[in-house]
Design a protein around this motif. Structure first.
Motif, mmCIF file in Angstrom:
data_model
loop_
_atom_site.group_PDB
_atom_site.id
_atom_site.type_symbol
_atom_site.label_atom_id
_atom_site.label_comp_id
_atom_site.label_asym_id
_atom_site.label_seq_id
_atom_site.Cartn_x
_atom_site.Cartn_y
_atom_site.Cartn_z
ATOM 1 N N SER A 5 0.800 5.285 -3.954
ATOM 2 C CA SER A 5 -0.610 5.985 -4.081
ATOM 3 C C SER A 5 -0.613 6.805 -5.600
ATOM 4 C CB SER A 5 -0.825 6.831 -2.820
ATOM 5 O OG SER A 5 -1.841 7.758 -2.892
ATOM 6 N N CYS A 6 -1.414 6.159 -6.433
ATOM 7 C CA CYS A 6 -1.544 7.099 -7.561
ATOM 8 C C CYS A 6 -2.929 6.737 -8.187
ATOM 9 C CB CYS A 6 -0.115 6.541 -8.750
ATOM 10 S SG CYS A 6 -0.609 7.285 -10.400
ATOM 11 N N TYR A 7 -3.814 7.516 -8.158
ATOM 12 C CA TYR A 7 -5.131 7.671 -8.724
ATOM 13 C C TYR A 7 -5.384 7.839 -10.168
ATOM 14 C CZ TYR A 7 -5.596 12.469 -8.149
ATOM 15 O OH TYR A 7 -5.309 13.939 -8.126
ATOM 16 N N ASP A 27 0.795 -1.373 -0.050
ATOM 17 C CA ASP A 27 -0.030 -0.034 0.174
ATOM 18 C C ASP A 27 0.876 1.230 0.051
ATOM 19 O OD1 ASP A 27 1.005 -0.230 2.444
ATOM 20 O OD2 ASP A 27 -0.792 -0.077 3.700
ATOM 21 N N ASN A 80 4.811 3.914 -10.298
ATOM 22 C CA ASN A 80 4.030 2.908 -10.497
ATOM 23 C C ASN A 80 4.171 2.511 -12.273
ATOM 24 O OD1 ASN A 80 1.358 1.792 -11.441
ATOM 25 N ND2 ASN A 80 0.609 2.249 -9.329
ATOM 26 N N ASP A 93 4.923 8.930 -6.843
ATOM 27 C CA ASP A 93 4.465 7.456 -6.652
ATOM 28 C C ASP A 93 3.866 7.098 -8.159
ATOM 29 O OD1 ASP A 93 4.741 7.575 -4.097
ATOM 30 O OD2 ASP A 93 3.007 7.392 -3.420
#
Length: 255
Positions: free
Chosen positions: A121-123, A118, A135, A131
């Motif tokens: 964090s990359c939306y 976790d 990713n 991040d």
């Protein structure tokens, strides 16, 4: 790779719940350890392992439980690479491929494990945050190196070379790091062992003042002090008599 596509109706219910048509093979199911790591096939390489050192990641006893579990995934994948890279030799090309495939697979496992955690964090992958950039890099490692693994396996097959040419190399000796040895010495088990030892009685400290020239001297009794005073007195008298005789001799010489 194959799979089924299941359609949903307007109420989001599956139109066909049956798993049809049947697949001609059974999918491999990852072990509980691999599910924790986000990998496949690492369970058999958990430490301790006869062909691997006692650890690849040090100071795990100082980590949180979650970070320790994550580090144990790295121990297993590094052990898998070490085992895979002990190979026999057919020719130069096969040696390169047999050594490189485990190396590539380890990179894939490392990328999968970090993505599975976790910590990324990359939306939106189009963003250029640290991040998101990481990713994209991790996904690229998985895709590109898996592709290269397939290419290398294809070369082995086309040349009639062995797919695997592994040899067992047992690891012996103490590979415990100095950090781990120090940590073990400070562990609770070590403290319990030392607590079982009988206590050595400690003599009370002598707080009496002693002279620097004679640290072993004992307190003098009144008789000793009187004798020392008499000795000092007699010594002074002797010295005075000696000086007087010198003076008289000097006077007689002058006369």
């Amino acid at each position: 790779m194959s799979g089924r596509i299941k359609f949903l109706d307007a109420t989001d219910h599956m139109i066909q719940e049956e798993n049809e048509p049947a697949l001609p093979y059974i999918y491999d199911n990852p072990s509980a350890f691999d599910e924790e790591c986000g990998t496949y096939g690492l369970k058999q390489y958990q430490l301790p392992h006869p062909q691997c050192p006692s650890m690849f990641v040090c100071q795990k006893n100082q980590m949180s439980a979650k970070l320790k579990q994550y580090s144990e995934c790295y121990d297993a994948m590094n052990c898998a690479m070490a085992v895979g890279m002990t190979t026999k030799v057919e020719d130069e090309i096969s040696l390169f491929i047999h050594q490189m495939i485990p190396h590539h697979q380890n990179a894939v496992n490392m990328a999968k494990t970090l993505l599975h955690s976790d910590k990324i964090s990359c939306y939106d992958l189009t963003l250029e945050t640290n991040d998101c950039l990481l990713n994209v890099l991790l996904v690229s490692i998985i895709n590109s190196q898996n592709h290269q693994i397939q290419v290398m396996r294809g070369v082995l097959e086309s040349k009639g070379l062995k797919e695997d040419y592994d040899c067992d190399v047992a690891v012996s000796g103490d590979f415990t790091s100095e950090d781990e040895k120090r940590a073990a010495a400070e562990s609770e088990d070590y403290k319990l062992q030392t607590d079982d030892k009988p206590e050595v009685p400690v003599e009370p400290e002598d707080t009496r003042e002693v002279s620097e020239d004679n640290t072993d001297s004992k307190p003098m009794s009144s008789e000793d002090m009187t004798a020392e005073e008499n000795l000092d007195s007699s010594g002074s008298k002797t010295t005075a008599s000696f000086l007087m005789s010198i003076v008289l001799c000097s006077i007689s010489l002058v006369l």
